[in-house]
Design an enzyme around this catalytic site. Structure first.
Site, PDB file in Angstrom:
ATOM      1  N   ARG A   1      -0.086  10.068  12.921  1.00  0.00           N
ATOM      2  CA  ARG A   1       1.469   9.637  12.007  1.00  0.00           C
ATOM      3  C   ARG A   1       2.159   9.126  13.634  1.00  0.00           C
ATOM      4  NH1 ARG A   1       4.559  12.093   7.903  1.00  0.00           N
ATOM      5  NH2 ARG A   1       5.312  10.030   7.736  1.00  0.00           N
TER       6      ARG A   1
ATOM      7  N   CYS B   1      -2.002  10.162  -2.129  1.00  0.00           N
ATOM      8  CA  CYS B   1      -2.396  10.920  -0.302  1.00  0.00           C
ATOM      9  C   CYS B   1      -3.096  11.843  -0.436  1.00  0.00           C
ATOM     10  CB  CYS B   1      -1.252  11.450   0.014  1.00  0.00           C
ATOM     11  SG  CYS B   1      -0.146   9.918   0.320  1.00  0.00           S
TER      12      CYS B   1
ATOM     13  N   ARG C   1       1.103   5.277  17.298  1.00  0.00           N
ATOM     14  CA  ARG C   1      -0.334   5.689  17.935  1.00  0.00           C
ATOM     15  C   ARG C   1      -1.096   4.531  18.890  1.00  0.00           C
ATOM     16  NH1 ARG C   1      -1.720   5.875  11.260  1.00  0.00           N
ATOM     17  NH2 ARG C   1       0.678   6.146  10.413  1.00  0.00           N
TER      18      ARG C   1
ATOM     19  N   ARG D   1      -7.972   8.565   3.569  1.00  0.00           N
ATOM     20  CA  ARG D   1      -8.938   7.301   2.606  1.00  0.00           C
ATOM     21  C   ARG D   1     -10.351   7.341   3.897  1.00  0.00           C
ATOM     22  NH1 ARG D   1      -9.436   1.739   3.761  1.00  0.00           N
ATOM     23  NH2 ARG D   1      -7.241   2.326   5.402  1.00  0.00           N
ATOM     24  N   ARG D   2      -9.290   6.506   5.161  1.00  0.00           N
ATOM     25  CA  ARG D   2     -10.118   6.426   5.842  1.00  0.00           C
ATOM     26  C   ARG D   2     -10.591   7.352   6.943  1.00  0.00           C
ATOM     27  NH1 ARG D   2      -4.271   3.203   8.717  1.00  0.00           N
ATOM     28  NH2 ARG D   2      -4.756   1.352   7.730  1.00  0.00           N
TER      29      ARG D   2
ATOM     30  N   LYS E   1       1.171  -1.131  -0.177  1.00  0.00           N
ATOM     31  CA  LYS E   1       0.201  -0.022  -0.444  1.00  0.00           C
ATOM     32  C   LYS E   1       0.504   1.452  -0.057  1.00  0.00           C
ATOM     33  CE  LYS E   1      -0.972   0.161   5.286  1.00  0.00           C
ATOM     34  NZ  LYS E   1      -0.431   1.898   4.913  1.00  0.00           N
ATOM     35  N   ASP E   2       2.081   1.264   0.363  1.00  0.00           N
ATOM     36  CA  ASP E   2       3.000   2.070   0.137  1.00  0.00           C
ATOM     37  C   ASP E   2       3.400   2.309  -1.080  1.00  0.00           C
ATOM     38  OD1 ASP E   2       2.927   2.551   2.703  1.00  0.00           O
ATOM     39  OD2 ASP E   2       4.256   1.488   3.689  1.00  0.00           O
TER      40      ASP E   2
END
Length: 316
Positions: A156, A248, A162, A138-139, A90-91
């Site tokens: 982040r 992004c 987190r 997206r989230r 996904k990166d």
């Protein structure tokens, strides 16, 4: 016969990246015919710090996008300092630099997003105006589509950071990829998991990418770590990402599954505030191969792009 030279593996220095690279190091060593205790000799890990790792106080879109997690590692590949790189799929940006290729995709971990909170079991259980922590556009958009009352705060950092911020009360809940939590031995922490059909994850989420120089695509050890069904699903999801020029600044999700003889794909894109959502679904014969899977993703993504226009772009 000449001895196989070591396969030098480049990876980011985060705990999750090293866990993922370590998994692949053992797989690569086995493919090279070495026992686990010889893994570091035949497939040494080389840690490379990326810009995305160094800058932790801003969203990726503010400092150059997801390519900041791969740029320095890809430079090391092109320079010959490493022989392959292990990335979270996904990166990976939609376009790989000239001279490089995604050479293998191992079997995917669970691609779903995980909901973590000290009190609420589900996002639906959060009180009005609760703070939801995420750095993912997206989230953010998906969450606001279902709960426009939430206060989404930028969060982040690596997984430990987190989790510490959640414990400290900086957010009432956070969203993380379940795959990363499981690879870190933290799969027991989520209170619940998000439905990947209702809220599709990032294209390629849960999968790893082994990137090499284009000239090394036929290296025999690569075949031992490839997983055809995962490559098929990821090709479809990344096709949609390519059609939508996902970055992004573009909140999109895509989820492909193989059910029986069919590959099914759902793609969605949203306005950054979650008010608008655009969705497309389709399916092909799974035996059609990765080019056809990518074509399905491109087709569905193009339909969304035509319908949504600039509504799904975060203004600069």
């Amino acid at each position: 016969m000449p001895m196989q030279p070591p396969v030098r593996i480049g990876a980011r220095g985060s705990k999750l990246s090293l866990a993922q690279a370590g998994m692949m190091q053992r797989r690569i060593a086995a493919a090279l015919g070495a026992p686990p205790e010889e893994a570091e000799r035949v497939a040494p890990l080389i840690v490379i710090t990326t810009t995305g790792d160094r800058v932790q106080d801003r969203r990726l879109l503010e400092i150059g996008g997801k390519g900041l997690f791969t740029k320095e590692i890809e430079e090391a590949l092109l320079d010959g300092r490493i022989d392959c790189a292990i990335h979270s799929m996904k990166d990976m940006p939609a376009i790989v630099p000239d001279g490089l290729a995604i050479a293998a995709i191992p079997e995917r971990e669970d691609p779903r997003d995980a909901f973590l909170s000290l009190k609420a079991e589900r996002m639906e259980d959060l009180p009005q105006g609760a703070r939801l922590g995420t750095a993912s556009l997206r989230r953010q958009a998906q969450s606001l589509h279902h709960r426009p009352d939430l206060d989404v705060v930028m969060l982040r950092g690596n997984v430990d950071t987190r989790l510490a911020k959640l414990q400290a009360g900086e957010a009432n809940a956070i969203l993380l990829a379940l795959s990363g939590l499981k690879r870190l031995g933290l799969g027991h922490l989520p209170k619940s998991l998000l439905d990947p059909y209702e809220r599709p994850p990032a294209p390629g989420q849960g999968a790893l990418a082994i990137e090499t120089r284009a000239g090394d695509l036929d290296a025999p050890w690569l075949e031992a770590v490839r997983h055809g069904p995962t490559a098929l699903a990821v090709a479809a999801e990344r096709g949609a990402m390519g059609a939508l020029e996902a970055s992004c600044r573009t909140p999109i999700g895509a989820h492909a599954v193989i059910e029986g003889a069919r590959l099914k794909l759902v793609v969605e894109a949203l306005s950054p505030d979650g008010a608008l959502r655009f969705r497309q679904e389709g399916a092909i014969d799974a035996a059609a191969g990765t080019d056809a899977a990518r074509g399905l993703g491109l087709e569905l993504g193009a339909k969304i792009a035509d319908e949504a226009g600039d509504a799904i772009l975060l203004p600069e």
